[in-house]
Design an enzyme around this catalytic site. Structure first.
Site, PDB file in Angstrom:
ATOM      1  N   GLN A   1       0.699  -1.217   0.062  1.00 45.00           N
ATOM      2  CA  GLN A   1       0.094   0.148  -0.057  1.00 45.00           C
ATOM      3  C   GLN A   1       0.967   1.204   0.072  1.00 45.00           C
ATOM      4  OE1 GLN A   1      -1.555  -1.430   3.398  1.00 45.00           O
ATOM      5  NE2 GLN A   1      -3.167  -2.924   2.376  1.00 45.00           N
ATOM      6  N   GLU A   2       0.191   2.279  -0.567  1.00 41.15           N
ATOM      7  CA  GLU A   2       1.018   3.385  -0.836  1.00 41.15           C
ATOM      8  C   GLU A   2       1.741   3.911   0.625  1.00 41.15           C
ATOM      9  OE1 GLU A   2       1.610   6.032  -3.564  1.00 41.15           O
ATOM     10  OE2 GLU A   2      -0.282   5.378  -3.813  1.00 41.15           O
TER      11      GLU A   2
END
Ligand code: G3D
Ligand code: MG
Length: 191
Positions: free
Chosen positions: A68-69
């Site tokens: 995830q980012e």
């Protein structure tokens, strides 16, 4: 007598960094590896750490730090002690292939994993329209970005387990080779 006995060094453990965008299949892969070999699970600290004894005297430690980012910023913290990079791609997600390729390129630019071998898992081969290993090789410009290291693109399906034994084998061989070369280099520096 100036005879010297140098025992060949045995690599006992290797760190495998598992990366790839979210939903590429990393957790599924780790879960699947678990059934193949003796598995030790360690407490997780916001990410998955798993150890597989691939033989009596060799352990692979997998660091699945999540794609995830917000997790991507952490990737570089794990690069230092990495013996092989296992990069997982959802080969069927054409919409995000370019995003994945950009991330891959960014990681490889990191000085701390210079020469670290790469096994790319072209995952989700069971899905219609999945790019095959050759197409992934081209799309990710493997020959260009990995010219300074060992690399291999392994097609697989984390759901059925197809291609996973080969992937583990490849990652073990690469990681051992890399560890040995690192040791040799350290020894040379010390003498
Ligand atoms: P991540 O850990 O990289 O984020 P996950 O990815 O392991 O959580 O997998 C994301 C989704 O992809 C999961 O579906 C999982 O079952 C699916 N998946 C993983 N590998 C394969 C594969 O080889 N083939 C197919 N068809 N699906 C796969 P859900 O529905 O649980 O989100
Ligand atoms: Mg996951």
């Amino acid at each position: 007598m100036g005879l010297q006995h140098t025992k060949p060094s045995r690599v006992k453990q290797a760190n495998i960094l598992m990366l790839g965008l979210d939903s590429a299949g990393k957790s599924t892969l780790l879960y699947k590896f678990r059934y193949k070999d003796h598995f030790i699970t360690m407490p997780t600290i916001g990410f998955n750490v798993d150890m597989i004894e691939t033989s009596k005297d060799f352990t692979l430690t997998f660091w699945d730090v999540g794609g995830q980012e917000k997790m991507r910023k952490l990737w570089s913290n794990f690069l230092e002690d990495t013996d092989a990079l296992l990069y997982v791609v959802d080969s069927s997600d054409k919409r995000r292939l370019e995003e994945s390729r950009r991330e891959f390129e960014l990681i490889l630019k990191n000085e701390s994993i210079k020469n670290v071998p790469v096994v790319m898992l072209a995952n989700k081969q069971d899905l219609p329209g999945a790019l095959n290993a050759e197409e992934i090789t081209l799309r990710f410009k493997m020959k260009k970005y990995c010219s300074d290291r060992n690399w291999y693109v392994q097609p697989c399906c984390a759901l059925t387990g197809e291609g996973l034994a080969e992937a583990l084998q490849r990652v073990t061989t690469f990681a051992k080779q890399y560890s040995r070369s690192k040791e040799t280099f350290t020894t040379l520096k010390e003498t």
